[in-house]
Design a protein around this motif. Structure first.
Motif, mmCIF file in Angstrom:
data_model
loop_
_atom_site.group_PDB
_atom_site.id
_atom_site.type_symbol
_atom_site.label_atom_id
_atom_site.label_comp_id
_atom_site.label_asym_id
_atom_site.label_seq_id
_atom_site.Cartn_x
_atom_site.Cartn_y
_atom_site.Cartn_z
ATOM 1 N N PHE A 96 0.833 -1.292 0.061
ATOM 2 C CA PHE A 96 -0.064 0.151 0.025
ATOM 3 C C PHE A 96 0.992 1.405 0.053
ATOM 4 N N ARG A 97 2.018 1.119 0.912
ATOM 5 C CA ARG A 97 2.799 2.403 0.831
ATOM 6 C C ARG A 97 3.543 2.722 -0.544
ATOM 7 N N THR A 98 3.827 1.647 -1.395
ATOM 8 C CA THR A 98 4.348 1.859 -2.514
ATOM 9 C C THR A 98 3.270 2.180 -3.845
ATOM 10 N N ASN A 99 2.194 1.274 -3.852
ATOM 11 C CA ASN A 99 1.113 1.550 -4.885
ATOM 12 C C ASN A 99 -0.077 1.861 -4.577
ATOM 13 N N GLY A 100 -0.494 2.179 -3.286
ATOM 14 C CA GLY A 100 -1.640 2.584 -3.077
ATOM 15 C C GLY A 100 -2.754 1.359 -2.852
ATOM 16 N N ILE A 101 -3.633 1.661 -2.498
ATOM 17 C CA ILE A 101 -4.719 0.588 -2.192
ATOM 18 C C ILE A 101 -5.534 0.013 -3.435
ATOM 19 N N GLN A 102 -5.933 0.776 -4.243
ATOM 20 C CA GLN A 102 -6.595 0.224 -5.438
ATOM 21 C C GLN A 102 -5.723 -0.548 -6.421
ATOM 22 N N GLU A 103 -4.642 -0.160 -6.310
ATOM 23 C CA GLU A 103 -3.555 -0.898 -7.145
ATOM 24 C C GLU A 103 -3.167 -2.090 -6.896
ATOM 25 N N VAL A 104 -3.339 -2.591 -5.685
ATOM 26 C CA VAL A 104 -2.869 -3.774 -4.974
ATOM 27 C C VAL A 104 -3.985 -4.624 -4.805
ATOM 28 N N SER A 105 -3.735 -5.846 -5.427
ATOM 29 C CA SER A 105 -4.679 -7.260 -5.303
ATOM 30 C C SER A 105 -4.471 -8.023 -4.092
ATOM 31 N N VAL A 106 -5.351 -8.771 -3.478
ATOM 32 C CA VAL A 106 -5.276 -9.807 -2.468
ATOM 33 C C VAL A 106 -4.066 -10.820 -2.736
ATOM 34 N N PHE A 166 -8.853 -12.781 7.271
ATOM 35 C CA PHE A 166 -9.591 -11.459 7.174
ATOM 36 C C PHE A 166 -11.221 -11.461 6.611
ATOM 37 N N ASP A 167 -11.993 -10.841 6.823
ATOM 38 C CA ASP A 167 -13.398 -10.767 6.403
ATOM 39 C C ASP A 167 -13.445 -10.207 4.943
ATOM 40 N N ASN A 168 -12.273 -9.150 4.587
ATOM 41 C CA ASN A 168 -12.461 -8.778 3.452
ATOM 42 C C ASN A 168 -11.301 -7.720 3.393
ATOM 43 N N LYS A 169 -11.009 -7.180 2.003
ATOM 44 C CA LYS A 169 -9.688 -6.310 1.991
ATOM 45 C C LYS A 169 -9.834 -4.935 2.958
ATOM 46 N N GLU A 170 -10.984 -4.500 2.959
ATOM 47 C CA GLU A 170 -10.960 -3.306 4.028
ATOM 48 C C GLU A 170 -10.503 -3.328 5.178
ATOM 49 N N GLU A 215 -6.034 -2.814 9.431
ATOM 50 C CA GLU A 215 -4.972 -3.285 10.054
ATOM 51 C C GLU A 215 -3.582 -2.952 9.575
ATOM 52 N N ALA A 216 -3.351 -2.786 8.405
ATOM 53 C CA ALA A 216 -2.105 -2.263 7.695
ATOM 54 C C ALA A 216 -1.627 -0.759 7.973
ATOM 55 N N CYS A 217 -2.700 -0.086 8.188
ATOM 56 C CA CYS A 217 -2.855 1.459 8.463
ATOM 57 C C CYS A 217 -2.189 1.417 10.014
ATOM 58 N N GLU A 218 -2.687 0.606 10.748
ATOM 59 C CA GLU A 218 -2.253 0.694 12.047
ATOM 60 C C GLU A 218 -0.717 0.104 12.190
ATOM 61 N N SER A 248 -14.292 3.117 3.312
ATOM 62 C CA SER A 248 -15.274 2.728 3.993
ATOM 63 C C SER A 248 -15.062 3.600 5.380
ATOM 64 N N GLU A 249 -16.052 3.852 6.128
ATOM 65 C CA GLU A 249 -16.012 4.510 7.366
ATOM 66 C C GLU A 249 -15.160 3.782 8.243
#
Length: 191
Positions: A23-33, A51-55, A60-63, A119-120
């Motif tokens: 995510f740091r390198t490519n952003g969220i949308q450009e990175v697949s599971v 994980f339930d989903n990518k969100e 957790e990755a932000c934390e 998401s919120e």
């Protein structure tokens, strides 16, 4: 044969660490599971057992990324013998090295624009982590939270612009101007 105790937690940690790097390198949308799982040395089939989903992973990755960045910046500050120690952090944060090492750098310049469309749940985590980072910066600089917000905004904005341009000299000038302005903001508190 069953996995050893703590195996699932260790694997989850590898996934979160891989996601934070990606995510740091490519952003969220450009990175697949599958990309994240491959970065963790795993197949993508096991993702949903963690994980339930990518969100949820993004949150957790932000934390993780902010904890990692705060630890790194604290280490940088601890190496400075002069006060204010924040100056050493400013120099590191707005350095060509930090600008260029995106996979290990601060997540705020990389993801802030994308988070506004998340998401919120992710936005709440991001907000909490941003306040934690500003608290760290404010305490290190010995300034109030309002001034800390302005200081960190200057640092993040300078790094975003330095990464955005194609001209290396212009990029370096954004870093230099950001360092100068950030240090002036810290110096003003003593006046």
């Amino acid at each position: 044969m069953p996995y050893p105790k703590g195996h699932k937690i260790k694997v989850r940690g590898k996934i979160v660490e891989s996601a934070a790097r990606a995510f740091r390198t490519n952003g969220i949308q450009e990175v697949s599971v599958p990309f994240i799982m491959k970065g963790a040395g795993l197949t993508h089939g096991g993702f949903y057992s963690h994980f339930d989903n990518k969100e949820q992973l993004v949150a957790e990755a932000c934390e993780y990324a902010i904890s990692d960045t705060i630890a790194l910046l604290q280490n940088v500050a601890d190496q400075e013998e002069q006060n204010p120690k924040i100056n050493k952090v400013i120099d590191y944060y707005l350095s060509p090295y930090h600008r260029d090492q995106t996979e290990m750098s601060c997540i705020f310049p990389a993801l802030s624009s994308e988070i506004s469309r998340s998401s919120e749940e992710v936005r709440q985590v991001f907000t909490h982590e941003l306040e934690r980072m500003i608290n760290f910066i404010s305490n290190l600089a010995e300034i109030d939270m309002s001034s800390g917000r302005a200081l960190f905004s200057t640092m993040v904005g300078s790094l975003v612009l330095a990464r955005s341009v194609s001209d290396p000299e212009l990029s370096d000038s954004f870093l230099s101007a950001g360092r100068q302005q950030a240090k002036e903001m810290v110096k003003r508190k003593d006046m």
